[in-house]
Design an enzyme around this catalytic site. Structure first.
Site, PDB file in Angstrom:
ATOM      1  N   LEU A 211       0.838  -1.205   0.000  1.00  0.00           N
ATOM      2  CA  LEU A 211       0.000   0.000   0.000  1.00  0.00           C
ATOM      3  C   LEU A 211       0.868   1.248   0.000  1.00  0.00           C
ATOM      4  O   LEU A 211       0.833   2.091   0.904  1.00  0.00           O
ATOM      5  CB  LEU A 211      -0.960   0.006   1.196  1.00  0.00           C
ATOM      6  CG  LEU A 211      -2.229   0.825   0.966  1.00  0.00           C
ATOM      7  CD1 LEU A 211      -3.179   0.112  -0.001  1.00  0.00           C
ATOM      8  CD2 LEU A 211      -2.936   1.124   2.276  1.00  0.00           C
ATOM      9  N   GLY A 212       1.688   1.344  -1.070  1.00  0.00           N
ATOM     10  CA  GLY A 212       2.470   2.560  -1.297  1.00  0.00           C
ATOM     11  C   GLY A 212       1.627   3.529  -2.116  1.00  0.00           C
ATOM     12  O   GLY A 212       0.392   3.422  -2.145  1.00  0.00           O
TER      13      GLY A 212
ATOM     14  N   ILE B  29       1.105   3.813  -5.394  1.00  0.00           N
ATOM     15  CA  ILE B  29       0.287   3.171  -6.443  1.00  0.00           C
ATOM     16  C   ILE B  29      -0.776   2.267  -5.807  1.00  0.00           C
ATOM     17  O   ILE B  29      -1.956   2.322  -6.166  1.00  0.00           O
ATOM     18  CB  ILE B  29       1.190   2.390  -7.422  1.00  0.00           C
ATOM     19  CG1 ILE B  29       2.036   3.377  -8.238  1.00  0.00           C
ATOM     20  CG2 ILE B  29       0.360   1.490  -8.338  1.00  0.00           C
ATOM     21  CD1 ILE B  29       3.136   2.750  -9.081  1.00  0.00           C
TER      22      ILE B  29
ATOM     23  N   ARG C 297       6.484  -5.480 -10.660  1.00  0.00           N
ATOM     24  CA  ARG C 297       7.592  -6.133 -11.351  1.00  0.00           C
ATOM     25  C   ARG C 297       7.357  -7.633 -11.354  1.00  0.00           C
ATOM     26  O   ARG C 297       6.844  -8.191 -10.364  1.00  0.00           O
ATOM     27  CB  ARG C 297       8.930  -5.835 -10.658  1.00  0.00           C
ATOM     28  CG  ARG C 297       9.421  -4.417 -10.847  1.00  0.00           C
ATOM     29  CD  ARG C 297       9.964  -4.198 -12.251  1.00  0.00           C
ATOM     30  NE  ARG C 297      10.585  -2.878 -12.383  1.00  0.00           N
ATOM     31  CZ  ARG C 297       9.943  -1.794 -12.809  1.00  0.00           C
ATOM     32  NH1 ARG C 297       8.657  -1.859 -13.108  1.00  0.00           N
ATOM     33  NH2 ARG C 297      10.575  -0.638 -12.924  1.00  0.00           N
TER      34      ARG C 297
ATOM     35  N   GLU D 167      11.063  -9.786 -20.019  1.00  0.00           N
ATOM     36  CA  GLU D 167      10.288  -8.989 -20.992  1.00  0.00           C
ATOM     37  C   GLU D 167      11.223  -8.159 -21.870  1.00  0.00           C
ATOM     38  O   GLU D 167      12.311  -7.785 -21.415  1.00  0.00           O
ATOM     39  CB  GLU D 167       9.307  -8.073 -20.252  1.00  0.00           C
ATOM     40  CG  GLU D 167       9.983  -7.015 -19.398  1.00  0.00           C
ATOM     41  CD  GLU D 167       8.989  -6.143 -18.635  1.00  0.00           C
ATOM     42  OE1 GLU D 167       9.089  -4.911 -18.784  1.00  0.00           O
ATOM     43  OE2 GLU D 167       8.116  -6.680 -17.938  1.00  0.00           O
TER      44      GLU D 167
ATOM     45  N   HIS E 186       3.783  -3.957 -20.566  1.00  0.00           N
ATOM     46  CA  HIS E 186       4.443  -3.031 -19.623  1.00  0.00           C
ATOM     47  C   HIS E 186       4.209  -1.579 -20.022  1.00  0.00           C
ATOM     48  O   HIS E 186       5.144  -0.814 -20.276  1.00  0.00           O
ATOM     49  CB  HIS E 186       5.956  -3.304 -19.547  1.00  0.00           C
ATOM     50  CG  HIS E 186       6.592  -2.683 -18.322  1.00  0.00           C
ATOM     51  ND1 HIS E 186       7.755  -3.140 -17.768  1.00  0.00           N
ATOM     52  CD2 HIS E 186       6.219  -1.620 -17.552  1.00  0.00           C
ATOM     53  CE1 HIS E 186       8.086  -2.409 -16.726  1.00  0.00           C
ATOM     54  NE2 HIS E 186       7.164  -1.475 -16.567  1.00  0.00           N
TER      55      HIS E 186
END
Ligand code: 8YV
Length: 315
Positions: free
Chosen positions: A153-154, A156, A234, A263, A281
């Site tokens: 829960l940062g 973003i 990620r 990727e 991405h």
């Protein structure tokens, strides 16, 4: 005054290339055929590295630039930058937080809605004439009012959770500790327990050695055959082999993924699956956000070379 020499690791949109070339003497690593020889030749002149979140700067690149002073990342994620090598040399590091937060959260929620409501298949159902030939599109699963978990829960993660609250969802989150800015959402320290109590699990953690494969087989199994995993962080945060096995064996219901190991060359097993939404991405991939990211990369470099405080320092 001589413009500082910069190593540009990957391409940027044209609107970034021009001002970068005006302000700095730019050496384009991505355009070099023999990258090792190129680095050996220009490395001694390089005082700054301009890179991208998924490209970073590894120890070999940093060591090839003995005069390096600063690494400026086009992206919020700096997991691909060798921070230990930077710390050893007193090299500063910056990223581009905040300017991309809302776009990344938007795409995460859109991926959940798109996959849960089967929008890719629905579009095809119209285009290939199935609607005429076969009638109504098969029913899918509801999103609003269901249970959602946010792993990390940062900035973003918080914006994702706020959007999910708008869908009347029952929200819980996991992080190193409860967040006082999230009193309405249940804190569950253990990711396995979090996965076990939700229908949708968002992975929004900043990747690091500590979060490597934090979404492991146990977490994936706990999310279960009705559950959906959404990754906008990620690939390294997820045990991708365990994920593929669970999707193939229907132990996990579905997954919406914007990031992959290796990727853009993703594991071909993903392409054979019908219970995944695959994205290239592009969570921060809007003109508005990328322009803001590019400007922040340049402003951090300019501030450094002007002896001014960095705008968004990591190190
Ligand atoms: C990339 C990202 O930087 O912000 C990050 O950490 O991974 C992305 O925003 C972007 O795709 C540009 O390469």
């Amino acid at each position: 005054m001589q413009r500082p020499h910069i190593l540009q690791v990957g391409p940027y949109p044209a609107w970034d290339e021009e001002p970068l070339n005006e302000a700095f003497t730019v050496h384009r690593y991505f355009a070099a055929e023999d990258k090792t020889a190129f680095l050996a030749e220009i490395g001694p002149q390089v005082r700054g590295i301009a890179t991208r979140g998924e490209l970073g700067a590894n120890r070999a690149m940093i060591e090839a630039c003995p005069s390096l002073e600063v690494v400026s990342v086009y992206g919020v994620g700096f997991d691909a930058v060798d921070l230990a090598a930077c710390r050893e040399r007193g090299v500063r590091v910056t990223n581009t937080p905040d300017v991309l937060t809302n776009d990344v959260a938007d795409l995460g929620v859109a991926m959940m809605l798109c996959l849960s409501r089967g929008m890719i298949g629905a579009e095809r159902w119209v285009r290939d004439g199935s609607w005429v030939a076969k009638g109504l599109y098969p029913l899918k699963r509801r999103v609003w009012g269901r249970r959602a978990g946010v792993l990390g829960l940062g900035r973003i993660g918080y914006e994702v959770a706020k959007r999910l609250a708008g869908f009347g969802m029952d929200i819980a989150y996991s992080d190193v500790a409860p967040k006082d800015f999230a009193p309405d959402w249940e804190f569950i320290g253990d990711p396995v327990a979090l996965a076990g109590r939700c229908d949708f699990l968002f992975v929004t953690l900043a990747a690091s050695a500590a979060t490597h494969h934090i979404v492991n087989r146990k977490v994936i199994t706990a999310l279960g055959e009705e559950g959906m995993l959404i990754n906008i962080s990620r690939a390294s945060n997820i045990d991708e082999d365990a994920l593929l096995e669970a999707l193939e064996n229907k132990v996990l219901g579905s997954a919406a993924l914007d990031v992959f190991e290796g990727e853009p060359k993703l594991n071909p097993r993903f392409l054979a699956l019908d219970n995944v939404l695959l994205q290239p991405h592009h969570a921060s991939g809007t003109v508005e956000t990328r322009k803001a990211m590019g400007k922040l990369v340049r402003d951090n470099l300019t501030a450094h070379f002007a002896g001014q405080p960095l705008l968004t320092p990591v190190l």
